[in-house]
Write a protein that holds these residues in place. Structure first.
Motif, PDB file in Angstrom:
ATOM      1  N   SER A 185       0.829  -1.207   0.000  1.00 46.30           N
ATOM      2  CA  SER A 185       0.000   0.000   0.000  1.00 46.30           C
ATOM      3  C   SER A 185       0.863   1.256   0.000  1.00 46.30           C
ATOM      4  O   SER A 185       1.982   1.256   0.525  1.00 46.30           O
ATOM      5  CB  SER A 185      -0.935   0.016   1.214  1.00 46.30           C
ATOM      6  OG  SER A 185      -0.196   0.035   2.418  1.00 46.30           O
ATOM      7  N   VAL A 186       0.343   2.323  -0.595  1.00 50.92           N
ATOM      8  CA  VAL A 186       1.028   3.613  -0.680  1.00 50.92           C
ATOM      9  C   VAL A 186       0.034   4.697  -0.270  1.00 50.92           C
ATOM     10  O   VAL A 186      -1.109   4.704  -0.728  1.00 50.92           O
ATOM     11  CB  VAL A 186       1.521   3.895  -2.122  1.00 50.92           C
ATOM     12  CG1 VAL A 186       2.150   5.284  -2.218  1.00 50.92           C
ATOM     13  CG2 VAL A 186       2.513   2.833  -2.559  1.00 50.92           C
ATOM     14  N   ASN A 187       0.471   5.618   0.575  1.00 59.15           N
ATOM     15  CA  ASN A 187      -0.425   6.701   1.000  1.00 59.15           C
ATOM     16  C   ASN A 187      -0.572   7.777  -0.071  1.00 59.15           C
ATOM     17  O   ASN A 187      -1.674   8.225  -0.373  1.00 59.15           O
ATOM     18  CB  ASN A 187       0.092   7.349   2.293  1.00 59.15           C
ATOM     19  CG  ASN A 187      -0.185   6.496   3.506  1.00 59.15           C
ATOM     20  OD1 ASN A 187      -1.019   5.596   3.463  1.00 59.15           O
ATOM     21  ND2 ASN A 187       0.517   6.741   4.588  1.00 59.15           N
ATOM     22  N   LYS A 188       0.551   8.205  -0.662  1.00 58.44           N
ATOM     23  CA  LYS A 188       0.496   9.366  -1.556  1.00 58.44           C
ATOM     24  C   LYS A 188       1.703   9.375  -2.491  1.00 58.44           C
ATOM     25  O   LYS A 188       2.798   8.960  -2.111  1.00 58.44           O
ATOM     26  CB  LYS A 188       0.489  10.658  -0.720  1.00 58.44           C
ATOM     27  CG  LYS A 188       0.447  11.949  -1.526  1.00 58.44           C
ATOM     28  CD  LYS A 188       0.512  13.161  -0.593  1.00 58.44           C
ATOM     29  CE  LYS A 188       0.576  14.465  -1.368  1.00 58.44           C
ATOM     30  NZ  LYS A 188       0.713  15.631  -0.454  1.00 58.44           N
ATOM     31  N   VAL A 189       1.479   9.863  -3.706  1.00 54.38           N
ATOM     32  CA  VAL A 189       2.557  10.052  -4.683  1.00 54.38           C
ATOM     33  C   VAL A 189       2.500  11.483  -5.194  1.00 54.38           C
ATOM     34  O   VAL A 189       1.421  12.008  -5.465  1.00 54.38           O
ATOM     35  CB  VAL A 189       2.425   9.067  -5.864  1.00 54.38           C
ATOM     36  CG1 VAL A 189       3.439   9.395  -6.960  1.00 54.38           C
ATOM     37  CG2 VAL A 189       2.609   7.629  -5.388  1.00 54.38           C
ATOM     38  N   ASP A 190       3.654  12.106  -5.316  1.00 57.90           N
ATOM     39  CA  ASP A 190       3.715  13.488  -5.818  1.00 57.90           C
ATOM     40  C   ASP A 190       4.885  13.611  -6.789  1.00 57.90           C
ATOM     41  O   ASP A 190       6.022  13.814  -6.385  1.00 57.90           O
ATOM     42  CB  ASP A 190       3.892  14.471  -4.655  1.00 57.90           C
ATOM     43  CG  ASP A 190       3.922  15.925  -5.108  1.00 57.90           C
ATOM     44  OD1 ASP A 190       3.473  16.198  -6.249  1.00 57.90           O
ATOM     45  OD2 ASP A 190       4.408  16.786  -4.347  1.00 57.90           O
ATOM     46  N   ILE A 191       4.600  13.444  -8.087  1.00 58.76           N
ATOM     47  CA  ILE A 191       5.618  13.553  -9.124  1.00 58.76           C
ATOM     48  C   ILE A 191       5.517  14.926  -9.779  1.00 58.76           C
ATOM     49  O   ILE A 191       4.454  15.325 -10.245  1.00 58.76           O
ATOM     50  CB  ILE A 191       5.445  12.471 -10.208  1.00 58.76           C
ATOM     51  CG1 ILE A 191       5.456  11.073  -9.570  1.00 58.76           C
ATOM     52  CG2 ILE A 191       6.536  12.585 -11.273  1.00 58.76           C
ATOM     53  CD1 ILE A 191       6.748  10.672  -8.945  1.00 58.76           C
TER      54      ILE A 191
ATOM     55  N   SER B 245       8.461  -0.638   6.197  1.00 58.11           N
ATOM     56  CA  SER B 245       7.665   0.583   6.232  1.00 58.11           C
ATOM     57  C   SER B 245       8.579   1.718   5.771  1.00 58.11           C
ATOM     58  O   SER B 245       9.633   1.945   6.364  1.00 58.11           O
ATOM     59  CB  SER B 245       7.161   0.847   7.656  1.00 58.11           C
ATOM     60  OG  SER B 245       6.445   2.060   7.704  1.00 58.11           O
ATOM     61  N   LEU B 246       8.176   2.381   4.708  1.00 60.48           N
ATOM     62  CA  LEU B 246       9.009   3.422   4.111  1.00 60.48           C
ATOM     63  C   LEU B 246       8.279   4.760   4.181  1.00 60.48           C
ATOM     64  O   LEU B 246       7.236   4.925   3.573  1.00 60.48           O
ATOM     65  CB  LEU B 246       9.334   3.080   2.656  1.00 60.48           C
ATOM     66  CG  LEU B 246       9.888   1.656   2.437  1.00 60.48           C
ATOM     67  CD1 LEU B 246      10.095   1.394   0.967  1.00 60.48           C
ATOM     68  CD2 LEU B 246      11.182   1.459   3.201  1.00 60.48           C
ATOM     69  N   GLY B 247       8.842   5.697   4.942  1.00 61.92           N
ATOM     70  CA  GLY B 247       8.170   6.978   5.141  1.00 61.92           C
ATOM     71  C   GLY B 247       8.130   7.841   3.897  1.00 61.92           C
ATOM     72  O   GLY B 247       7.069   8.286   3.459  1.00 61.92           O
ATOM     73  N   GLU B 248       9.302   8.076   3.272  1.00 66.03           N
ATOM     74  CA  GLU B 248       9.347   8.939   2.088  1.00 66.03           C
ATOM     75  C   GLU B 248      10.458   8.494   1.152  1.00 66.03           C
ATOM     76  O   GLU B 248      11.584   8.241   1.580  1.00 66.03           O
ATOM     77  CB  GLU B 248       9.564  10.399   2.473  1.00 66.03           C
ATOM     78  CG  GLU B 248       9.606  11.340   1.257  1.00 66.03           C
ATOM     79  CD  GLU B 248       9.788  12.807   1.628  1.00 66.03           C
ATOM     80  OE1 GLU B 248       9.851  13.653   0.725  1.00 66.03           O
ATOM     81  OE2 GLU B 248       9.878  13.089   2.843  1.00 66.03           O
ATOM     82  N   ILE B 249      10.120   8.407  -0.124  1.00 66.13           N
ATOM     83  CA  ILE B 249      11.099   8.115  -1.167  1.00 66.13           C
ATOM     84  C   ILE B 249      11.144   9.326  -2.088  1.00 66.13           C
ATOM     85  O   ILE B 249      10.104   9.773  -2.572  1.00 66.13           O
ATOM     86  CB  ILE B 249      10.708   6.867  -1.982  1.00 66.13           C
ATOM     87  CG1 ILE B 249      10.565   5.650  -1.052  1.00 66.13           C
ATOM     88  CG2 ILE B 249      11.732   6.584  -3.069  1.00 66.13           C
ATOM     89  CD1 ILE B 249       9.154   5.381  -0.652  1.00 66.13           C
ATOM     90  N   THR B 250      12.319   9.878  -2.310  1.00 63.79           N
ATOM     91  CA  THR B 250      12.435  11.044  -3.187  1.00 63.79           C
ATOM     92  C   THR B 250      13.179  10.665  -4.462  1.00 63.79           C
ATOM     93  O   THR B 250      14.123   9.878  -4.441  1.00 63.79           O
ATOM     94  CB  THR B 250      13.176  12.203  -2.486  1.00 63.79           C
ATOM     95  OG1 THR B 250      14.483  11.764  -2.089  1.00 63.79           O
ATOM     96  CG2 THR B 250      12.412  12.668  -1.266  1.00 63.79           C
ATOM     97  N   LEU B 251      12.723  11.260  -5.577  1.00 67.15           N
ATOM     98  CA  LEU B 251      13.310  11.011  -6.890  1.00 67.15           C
ATOM     99  C   LEU B 251      13.958  12.287  -7.405  1.00 67.15           C
ATOM    100  O   LEU B 251      13.353  13.359  -7.352  1.00 67.15           O
ATOM    101  CB  LEU B 251      12.235  10.561  -7.884  1.00 67.15           C
ATOM    102  CG  LEU B 251      11.234   9.505  -7.421  1.00 67.15           C
ATOM    103  CD1 LEU B 251      10.203   9.246  -8.514  1.00 67.15           C
ATOM    104  CD2 LEU B 251      11.940   8.232  -7.039  1.00 67.15           C
TER     105      LEU B 251
ATOM    106  N   GLY C  19      11.796  18.193 -12.012  1.00 59.88           N
ATOM    107  CA  GLY C  19      12.733  17.079 -11.965  1.00 59.88           C
ATOM    108  C   GLY C  19      12.739  16.388 -10.618  1.00 59.88           C
ATOM    109  O   GLY C  19      13.784  15.915 -10.159  1.00 59.88           O
ATOM    110  N   ALA C  20      11.591  16.309  -9.968  1.00 61.41           N
ATOM    111  CA  ALA C  20      11.523  15.752  -8.621  1.00 61.41           C
ATOM    112  C   ALA C  20      10.243  14.954  -8.429  1.00 61.41           C
ATOM    113  O   ALA C  20       9.278  15.074  -9.193  1.00 61.41           O
ATOM    114  CB  ALA C  20      11.600  16.866  -7.584  1.00 61.41           C
ATOM    115  N   GLY C  21      10.252  14.159  -7.397  1.00 57.68           N
ATOM    116  CA  GLY C  21       9.053  13.403  -7.057  1.00 57.68           C
ATOM    117  C   GLY C  21       9.213  12.769  -5.690  1.00 57.68           C
ATOM    118  O   GLY C  21      10.324  12.610  -5.193  1.00 57.68           O
ATOM    119  N   SER C  22       8.095  12.450  -5.065  1.00 58.52           N
ATOM    120  CA  SER C  22       8.116  11.808  -3.753  1.00 58.52           C
ATOM    121  C   SER C  22       7.023  10.750  -3.680  1.00 58.52           C
ATOM    122  O   SER C  22       5.962  10.887  -4.287  1.00 58.52           O
ATOM    123  CB  SER C  22       7.900  12.832  -2.635  1.00 58.52           C
ATOM    124  OG  SER C  22       8.961  13.769  -2.581  1.00 58.52           O
ATOM    125  N   ILE C  23       7.326   9.696  -2.916  1.00 60.20           N
ATOM    126  CA  ILE C  23       6.361   8.644  -2.640  1.00 60.20           C
ATOM    127  C   ILE C  23       6.290   8.515  -1.125  1.00 60.20           C
ATOM    128  O   ILE C  23       7.325   8.382  -0.455  1.00 60.20           O
ATOM    129  CB  ILE C  23       6.794   7.308  -3.269  1.00 60.20           C
ATOM    130  CG1 ILE C  23       6.920   7.469  -4.796  1.00 60.20           C
ATOM    131  CG2 ILE C  23       5.802   6.194  -2.942  1.00 60.20           C
ATOM    132  CD1 ILE C  23       7.664   6.339  -5.464  1.00 60.20           C
TER     133      ILE C  23
END
Length: 245
Positions: free
Chosen positions: A48-54, A81-87, A59-63
């Motif tokens: 499950s994923v709470n939110k995605v912001d691409i 459990s992964l709080g935030e992933i940044t691209l 040139g950035a994004g977060s999951i």
């Protein structure tokens, strides 16, 4: 799939595909749905994923809030459990082949590893499940919805920053331990030619999960050795006490 996980991870499997999916719906919702769908196919658990912001223009994004549940036989509710992933996306590469991601950073992931009496563990079970569900041979790229060749990706580095590791050795006569791992860095994923967007995540997850498992085995070895040493000292004290009493 990228430790893992990450594992992994799993969260990255179709992030690449999201970079070129711009038509027919919300990009963020597409990414979220694909992470959950492909994650479940690979792990056989309800990812499950709470939110995605691409934000491609930046040139950035977060999951945010990705969780990977444990198989049913384990006590911990989640394996990861992964709080935030940044691209960090190389914008200039979006029209080139391969598309380049400068970095994917997974901030303070949490891994919960539980061993069984037989010496097995949840993370090992998940790795085996992922391996079973991966293609057994290299597959050709899939065409996009408009019939164009699937874009390729290369990722300069993937960082799991400060993984909080819980290792439960209770079934082995020990106890639960906590450790914070040094940053785990994977580099040059996809190489100079890149990998199809739908495949590159498989490589990342496998490598990341393997790294976390390697660190877990080291923690297990150290804690069991320390427990054995403690028992030997206790026995030595008992013997001395018997001699002088």
């Amino acid at each position: 799939m990228k430790v893992i996980s990450s594992i992994i991870v799993i969260i990255l499997l179709l992030c690449g595909g999201a970079l070129w999916f711009l038509a027919g719906g919300s990009l963020n919702e597409y990414v979220k749905a694909q992470i959950e769908s492909v994650g479940q196919q690979l792990t056989e658990q309800k990812v499950s994923v709470n939110k995605v912001d691409i934000q491609l223009t930046k040139g950035a994004g977060s999951i945010f809030g990705l969780t990977l549940p444990n198989p049913n036989k384990y006590n911990y509710p989640n394996a990861f459990s992964l709080g935030e992933i940044t691209l960090d996306i190389d914008i200039e590469s979006l029209t080139s082949d391969p598309i380049v991601l400068d970095a994917i950073v997974i901030q303070k992931p949490e891994a919960f590893v539980e061993f069984t009496k037989a010496g097995g563990a949840n993370i090992k079970d998940l790795i085996d499940t992922i391996e079973k569900n991966l293609p057994k041979s290299k597959q050709a790229s899939k065409p996009t919805s408009d019939g164009q060749p699937e874009p390729k990706l290369t990722i300069k580095k993937v960082i799991l920053a400060g993984t909080a590791l819980s290792v439960d050795l209770s079934a082995l006569g020990n106890k639960e331990h906590q450790a914070t791992l040094q940053d785990i860095t994977l580099t040059n994923i996809g190489g100079s030619e890149g990998l199809p967007a739908s495949q590159i995540g498989s490589v990342i997850v496998k490598e990341a999960l393997s790294e976390i498992w390697r660190h877990t085995k080291q923690v297990q070895k150290e804690k069991i050795k320390a427990k054995a040493t403690e028992k030997l000292k206790e026995k030595a004290k008992e013997k001395l006490s018997e001699l002088f009493n």
